[in-house]
Design a protein around this motif. Structure first.
Motif, PDB file in Angstrom:
ATOM      1  N   VAL A  77       4.667  -0.546   4.814  1.00 37.47           N
ATOM      2  CA  VAL A  77       3.507  -1.173   4.425  1.00 37.47           C
ATOM      3  C   VAL A  77       3.482  -1.172   2.696  1.00 37.47           C
ATOM      4  CG1 VAL A  77       1.716  -0.392   6.097  1.00 37.47           C
ATOM      5  CG2 VAL A  77       2.421   1.207   4.501  1.00 37.47           C
ATOM      6  N   ARG A  82       5.705   0.622  10.507  1.00 44.09           N
ATOM      7  CA  ARG A  82       5.707  -0.643  10.021  1.00 44.09           C
ATOM      8  C   ARG A  82       5.669  -0.292   8.520  1.00 44.09           C
ATOM      9  NH1 ARG A  82       7.574  -4.576  12.946  1.00 44.09           N
ATOM     10  NH2 ARG A  82       6.907  -4.185  15.022  1.00 44.09           N
ATOM     11  N   TYR A 106       7.367   2.797   2.122  1.00 45.52           N
ATOM     12  CA  TYR A 106       6.436   3.660   2.688  1.00 45.52           C
ATOM     13  C   TYR A 106       5.819   2.856   3.889  1.00 45.52           C
ATOM     14  CZ  TYR A 106       6.231   5.751  -1.704  1.00 45.52           C
ATOM     15  OH  TYR A 106       6.554   6.493  -2.823  1.00 45.52           O
ATOM     16  N   GLY A 107       5.947   3.745   4.990  1.00 46.60           N
ATOM     17  CA  GLY A 107       5.368   3.252   6.423  1.00 46.60           C
ATOM     18  C   GLY A 107       4.241   3.726   6.996  1.00 46.60           C
ATOM     19  N   LEU A 108       3.542   2.990   7.710  1.00 46.24           N
ATOM     20  CA  LEU A 108       2.561   3.655   8.493  1.00 46.24           C
ATOM     21  C   LEU A 108       2.564   2.931  10.209  1.00 46.24           C
ATOM     22  CD1 LEU A 108      -0.361   4.905   8.422  1.00 46.24           C
ATOM     23  CD2 LEU A 108      -1.219   2.564   7.941  1.00 46.24           C
ATOM     24  N   LYS A 109       2.616   4.122  10.847  1.00 47.74           N
ATOM     25  CA  LYS A 109       3.001   3.689  12.281  1.00 47.74           C
ATOM     26  C   LYS A 109       4.081   2.923  12.444  1.00 47.74           C
ATOM     27  CE  LYS A 109      -1.947   3.914  13.317  1.00 47.74           C
ATOM     28  NZ  LYS A 109      -3.437   3.411  13.205  1.00 47.74           N
ATOM     29  N   GLY A 120      -1.935   6.300   1.632  1.00 38.83           N
ATOM     30  CA  GLY A 120      -2.173   6.289   2.950  1.00 38.83           C
ATOM     31  C   GLY A 120      -1.031   6.040   3.882  1.00 38.83           C
ATOM     32  N   HIS A 121       0.086   6.310   3.739  1.00 37.60           N
ATOM     33  CA  HIS A 121       1.261   6.153   4.476  1.00 37.60           C
ATOM     34  C   HIS A 121       1.508   7.064   5.307  1.00 37.60           C
ATOM     35  CE1 HIS A 121       2.820   8.007   0.584  1.00 37.60           C
ATOM     36  NE2 HIS A 121       3.696   8.485   1.624  1.00 37.60           N
ATOM     37  N   ASP A 122       2.140   7.360   6.465  1.00 39.48           N
ATOM     38  CA  ASP A 122       2.711   8.550   6.988  1.00 39.48           C
ATOM     39  C   ASP A 122       4.137   8.819   7.037  1.00 39.48           C
ATOM     40  OD1 ASP A 122       3.694   6.637   8.981  1.00 39.48           O
ATOM     41  OD2 ASP A 122       2.299   6.672  10.386  1.00 39.48           O
ATOM     42  N   GLU A 123       4.796   7.802   6.331  1.00 35.92           N
ATOM     43  CA  GLU A 123       6.279   8.241   6.101  1.00 35.92           C
ATOM     44  C   GLU A 123       6.592   7.519   4.609  1.00 35.92           C
ATOM     45  OE1 GLU A 123      10.269   7.019   8.734  1.00 35.92           O
ATOM     46  OE2 GLU A 123       8.422   6.397   9.368  1.00 35.92           O
ATOM     47  N   CYS A 124       7.434   8.222   4.221  1.00 39.25           N
ATOM     48  CA  CYS A 124       8.177   7.892   2.859  1.00 39.25           C
ATOM     49  C   CYS A 124       9.584   7.989   3.032  1.00 39.25           C
ATOM     50  CB  CYS A 124       7.487   8.543   1.770  1.00 39.25           C
ATOM     51  SG  CYS A 124       8.421   8.320   0.173  1.00 39.25           S
ATOM     52  N   THR A 135       0.896  -1.197   0.110  1.00 35.40           N
ATOM     53  CA  THR A 135      -0.130  -0.024   0.070  1.00 35.40           C
ATOM     54  C   THR A 135       1.014   1.118   0.038  1.00 35.40           C
ATOM     55  OG1 THR A 135      -1.377  -1.291   1.455  1.00 35.40           O
ATOM     56  CG2 THR A 135      -1.769   1.148   1.146  1.00 35.40           C
TER      57      THR A 135
END
Lengths: 64, 394
Positions: free
Chosen positions: B364, B362, B357-360, B337-341, B334
């Motif tokens: 993703v 992790r 790409y990360g989310l919280k 909708g990531h919060d980190e690139c 995915t």
């Protein structure tokens, strides 16, 4: 089952590495390469790798 | 004789469904109904090698006459399905005939969205079928100017092909970047730069309000009042699931054929490929690998419905790719909708990007450019839920 890779068709999607990591790897040229021929226990995932290959570069000859 | 399995749509999803069924010993007679008078064919080259002439029509074929015979498929081509009678288990065909079915697989794909300003004049075309691609290929002659309306996959791939062929090309999109919804703003912005570097101009944040020209396209007018000249106008503003023929059938048609996780839409009806909307998703996705995976899922559920003991296929991560110029841009997991690139190495422009790409915390998703080996490693990291701080295992 005998599996071969058509290097002319392979374009490095690398899905086969994920589906059947014991059978496929990527060579230096960015194209898929066989680690070894599948054993009976590997046949399902090898078939799946062939089906998921967008380039249809994995050719499987079923026995018989 | 029992009523046959009927597959509506001589498509990738349709072919892959019957291939998976036969691989597991399914022996029922099968009828495939295709709208175009063609053998089933693959679409990815239509915006690339097919336009340059490198790829001929024959090499697009997914299953030729011999393969169809081997698969035990009776192909009824050049015949459009126009209705479905669920109670009587029949598909109504445009020619007036009715095709009874024991099980039905809906694989009618999607159709290009028609833009409000569109008129059927010379020089204007969508790109979905091989017929569209032949029309576009013939239009793309030296001296022409191409306007691509829509900076999605089909739009940008065609622009890259045209740009590489030396055709003056302009891409228009409502968004500021091409392919933002697919790859996110970071990669989208870099792709815009890539196209501009190759002489393809990109104008973002604009809408077409009018098609200029009488019998022949001469350009488009934009919402800011400016006009762009061009005698080829590719309408690539998206596509919608081809469900018109199912209206009134009783099937749940939200943004496609609604079905459960196994692709089942009714007791004896399944949907595969672009046309299917699966329970956890809000709308249909239209990537090549989605069609392949949904076909396998549907085939296995049909086998289970027939009493076979066979597991559902492994769930794979979303994957798609695009080939533009000499760049293969691949995405797994995915990206939206990531919060980190996290750019691990390289850039889009230098053709060696590896981005996670990360989310919280992790990982993703991942995007790579010409780095398939890294993509394979990152795919593994996403599957295992690796921390974004160490995206590639040592």
């Amino acid at each position: 089952m005998i599996v071969t890779i058509n290097k002319n068709l392979c374009c490095g999607h690398a899905i086969c590495l994920d589906v059947a990591p014991d059978i496929f790897t990527l060579a230096e040229d960015g194209k898929a390469e066989l680690i070894r021929q599948p054993l009976a226990a590997d046949e399902d995932e090898t078939r799946e790798a062939a089906q998921e290959c967008p380039a249809r570069a994995i050719i499987i000859q079923e026995a018989g | 004789m029992n009523a046959p399995l009927v597959i509506v749509g001589a498509s990738l999803a349709g072919v892959r469904t019957i291939e998976e069924l036969r691989a597991h010993g399914f022996d029922q007679h099968t009828v495939m109904i295709g709208e175009e008078p063609k053998l089933p064919y693959d679409r990815p080259p239509l915006s690339k090698g097919f336009l340059t002439g490198e790829v001929g029509e024959d090499s697009l074929i997914l299953a030729g006459d011999d393969r169809l015979a081997e698969l035990g498929v009776e192909l009824v081509s050049g015949e459009r399905a126009k209705g479905l009678d669920l109670a009587a288990q029949r598909v109504r065909l445009e020619g007036g005939e009715e095709q009874p079915f024991g099980q039905l697989v809906i694989a009618t794909g999607s159709a290009p969205r028609v833009a409000p300003w569109q008129r059927p004049i010379s020089g204007v075309t969508p790109l979905r079928t091989v017929t569209d691609a032949i029309r576009l290929r013939d239009l793309m002659a030296p001296g022409r100017h191409l306007i691509v309306v829509g900076g999605g996959f089909i739009g940008t791939e065609t622009a890259a092909t045209a740009g590489a062929m030396g055709l003056p090309t302009t891409v228009l999109d409502a968004d500021a970047f091409p392919l933002r919804r697919a790859f996110g703003a970071e990669v989208g912005d870099a792709l815009r730069g890539l196209h501009e570097h190759r002489g393809v101009s990109f104008r973002g944040g604009v809408l077409v309000t009018e098609l200029l020209g009488g019998e022949q396209a001469e350009g488009v007018r934009l919402n800011d009042g400016t006009t762009i000249e061009g005698d080829i106008v590719l309408v690539a503003t998206g596509s919608d699931p081809a469900i018109g023929w199912l209206v009134g059938s009783g099937l749940d048609l939200a943004q496609g054929v609604s079905c459960d996780e196994s692709g089942r839409a009714a007791a004896t009806v399944w949907a595969a490929g672009d046309v299917a909307v699966h329970a956890p998703r809000r709308r249909a996705t239209a990537h090549w690998t989605d069609a392949v995976e949904s076909a396998r899922t549907v085939a296995r559920d049909i086998l289970r419905a027939g009493g076979a003991d066979i597991p559902a296929p492994r769930v794979t991560l979303p994957y798609f790719w695009t080939d533009q110029y000499e760049y293969k841009i691949q995405s797994v997991g995915t990206v939206i909708g990531h919060d980190e690139c996290r750019i691990i190495s390289g850039t889009v422009a230098s053709g060696d990007l590896v981005a996670a790409y990360g989310l919280k915390g992790r990982m993703v998703g991942a995007v790579t450019v010409n780095r398939p080996r890294e993509l394979a490693l990152l795919r593994r990291s996403i599957t295992t839920g690796a921390p974004i701080a160490a995206p590639i295992p040592a």
